[in-house]
Design a protein around this motif. Sequence first.
Motif, short mmCIF file in Angstrom:
data_model
loop_
_atom_site.label_atom_id
_atom_site.label_comp_id
_atom_site.label_asym_id
_atom_site.label_seq_id
_atom_site.Cartn_x
_atom_site.Cartn_y
_atom_site.Cartn_z
N THR A 29 10.95 5.16 -6.98
CA THR A 29 10.88 5.00 -5.25
C THR A 29 9.95 4.28 -5.01
OG1 THR A 29 10.14 6.84 -4.01
CG2 THR A 29 13.13 6.97 -4.63
N GLY A 30 8.25 4.48 -6.05
CA GLY A 30 7.65 3.73 -5.62
C GLY A 30 7.39 2.19 -6.68
N VAL A 31 7.70 1.65 -7.46
CA VAL A 31 7.99 0.64 -8.24
C VAL A 31 9.43 -0.24 -7.19
CG1 VAL A 31 9.66 -0.47 -10.10
CG2 VAL A 31 7.78 1.43 -10.20
N GLY A 32 10.49 0.86 -6.73
CA GLY A 32 11.14 0.03 -5.49
C GLY A 32 10.49 -0.96 -4.76
N THR A 33 9.48 -0.13 -4.43
CA THR A 33 8.83 -0.37 -2.89
C THR A 33 8.06 -1.67 -3.55
OG1 THR A 33 9.37 2.01 -1.77
CG2 THR A 33 7.61 0.43 -1.57
N ALA A 34 7.32 -1.30 -3.98
CA ALA A 34 6.30 -2.53 -4.98
C ALA A 34 7.54 -3.83 -5.25
CB ALA A 34 5.77 -1.55 -5.82
N VAL A 83 0.94 -1.20 0.25
CA VAL A 83 0.14 0.22 -0.23
C VAL A 83 0.93 1.74 0.11
CG1 VAL A 83 -1.77 1.49 1.42
CG2 VAL A 83 -1.82 -0.81 1.42
N VAL A 84 1.64 1.17 0.95
CA VAL A 84 2.07 2.18 0.89
C VAL A 84 3.66 2.38 -0.44
CG1 VAL A 84 4.95 3.05 1.36
CG2 VAL A 84 3.78 1.87 3.09
N ALA A 85 3.80 1.68 -1.62
CA ALA A 85 4.08 1.92 -2.58
C ALA A 85 3.41 2.27 -3.71
CB ALA A 85 4.45 0.13 -3.30
N ALA A 86 2.17 1.97 -2.90
CA ALA A 86 0.97 2.41 -4.24
C ALA A 86 0.60 4.32 -4.50
CB ALA A 86 -0.60 1.92 -4.35
N LEU A 87 1.28 3.78 -2.25
CA LEU A 87 1.33 6.14 -3.00
C LEU A 87 1.75 6.53 -3.25
CD1 LEU A 87 -0.47 4.99 1.09
CD2 LEU A 87 -1.57 5.65 -1.01
N ILE A 88 3.31 6.03 -2.53
CA ILE A 88 4.53 6.50 -3.35
C ILE A 88 3.99 6.80 -5.01
CG2 ILE A 88 6.93 7.02 -3.76
CD1 ILE A 88 7.12 5.33 -1.31
N LEU A 89 4.05 5.83 -5.22
CA LEU A 89 3.43 6.33 -6.93
C LEU A 89 2.66 6.71 -7.40
CD1 LEU A 89 3.74 1.76 -8.22
CD2 LEU A 89 5.40 3.97 -8.83
N LEU A 90 0.91 6.83 -6.60
CA LEU A 90 -0.04 8.15 -6.48
C LEU A 90 0.90 9.19 -6.46
CD1 LEU A 90 -2.68 7.99 -7.48
CD2 LEU A 90 -3.21 7.84 -4.83
N THR A 91 2.03 9.54 -5.60
CA THR A 91 2.06 11.01 -4.80
C THR A 91 2.88 11.50 -6.63
OG1 THR A 91 2.25 10.22 -2.73
CG2 THR A 91 3.42 12.50 -3.76
N GLY A 92 3.34 10.36 -6.79
CA GLY A 92 4.10 10.75 -8.57
C GLY A 92 3.03 10.93 -9.47
N LEU A 93 2.05 10.72 -9.93
CA LEU A 93 1.11 10.98 -11.01
C LEU A 93 0.09 11.68 -10.76
CD1 LEU A 93 1.08 6.63 -11.45
CD2 LEU A 93 2.15 8.55 -13.05
N TRP A 94 0.10 11.52 -9.47
CA TRP A 94 -1.61 12.69 -8.50
C TRP A 94 -0.10 14.06 -7.78
CZ3 TRP A 94 -5.56 12.12 -4.60
CH2 TRP A 94 -6.19 13.22 -4.73
N PRO A 95 0.26 14.91 -8.14
CA PRO A 95 0.63 16.48 -7.72
C PRO A 95 -0.53 16.42 -6.37
CG PRO A 95 0.23 16.61 -9.76
CD PRO A 95 -0.63 15.43 -9.66
N GLN A 96 -1.57 16.52 -6.74
CA GLN A 96 -2.54 16.86 -5.28
C GLN A 96 -2.29 15.50 -3.80
OE1 GLN A 96 -3.81 15.96 -8.56
NE2 GLN A 96 -4.90 18.50 -8.88
N LEU A 97 -1.59 14.56 -3.78
CA LEU A 97 -1.60 13.88 -3.05
C LEU A 97 -0.57 14.23 -1.86
CD1 LEU A 97 -2.67 11.57 -0.79
CD2 LEU A 97 -0.79 9.84 -2.95
N GLY A 98 0.23 14.90 -3.08
CA GLY A 98 1.84 15.35 -2.41
C GLY A 98 1.52 16.82 -2.00
#
Length: 395
Positions: A256-261, A103-118
Amino acid sequence: MTDSPTSSSRARPITAGIVTALVGYTSSFVVVLTGLRAVGASPEQAASGLLALCLALGLGCILLAWRYRMPITAAWSTPGAALLAATGLVDGGWPAAVGAFLVVAALILLTGLWPQLGRLIARIPPSIAQAMLAGVLLPLCLAPITGIVVNPWGVVPVVLTWLVFARLAPRWAVPLAFVAAAIVVAISLMREGMPVDPTLLVPRVEFTVPTLTWGSLVGIAIPLYIVTMASQNVPGVAIMRSFGYVVPWRPAMLVTGVGTALAAPFGGHAVNLAAISAALAAAPEAEADPERRWVAATSAGGSYLLLAALSAAFAALVLLAPPAVIPAVAGLALFAAFGSAIQQAIDDPGERLPAVVTFLVAASGVALAGISAAFWALIAGLVVRFVMHVGRSSA
């Protein structure tokens, strides 16, 4: 004779990269193993997690540095590992923890794809995020003190080594404290005549089928993501900017998100941008020419790949250690992070009370409804902050 300065100049960033990896690894791998074991990993699964993280870090460093010609270094989340150590077992055990890592990996990836989360994470007051981290770190930082009582002959040499080199060579204080711990372990094994199983030294991966429970989602995934972003990724970008480098945010989060996944099913908890150790590769000491410092990051990546082969041996050393010695090393490794978190938590007088409440709830270790104290600390701090600030802007 004229070739010598040139050869030395070319070797300088390579050496800096090796130092970056060695300092980053030896300063905190004990914390990583402690955290993984606390959430239910067996010794073999924890060693697998360390191996997977090293491989992800190494490849991440090489890819980002080579592609963007910047000294961008990846790291595992040391504060995140400390969070795991404070959280302990959750409903679902180790498989649920692995699910939380994904889930952390998915959230990190989402942070890169969706700036609003950041931006949403950035709205969490830094004082509260740092107070939560400080509360999580406090019990671990007490280990060197309590360890002196439990096992003085094993812990005192470790603490004294750390103290001496904290004065003489601060960068190497924790790595050399670990060397002292390794000597203590070796002496203990020789005195007891305990044989070492050679299979413990062979690196291997342990795949875990992930599951997900409410406790692991709220108690591990969300706090781990927030701590990783607030204590690693955001400061890492700021440190790089201080040396004149603008980190490409989206690609860095995706890598980093892919690395975590990829590391998560094998026990790795979180891969992120380096923060404190980032300066070792990005500073002028690594290379006078800013455009060549990326070589230091690729060298660090290669070093992490080599260190991956030693992950089982390091994990075995931790497993064979006498009581209190390894927790003491982990505590010493977190002193600087604890001090920084406390300073940032109480720096603003207007935010001090919510920060204190956050710190105390996190340090209490009390879990309610199967959810860790770290999550409740965030909630408590935000509620107190809301009560203290509501209506003030219109006054």
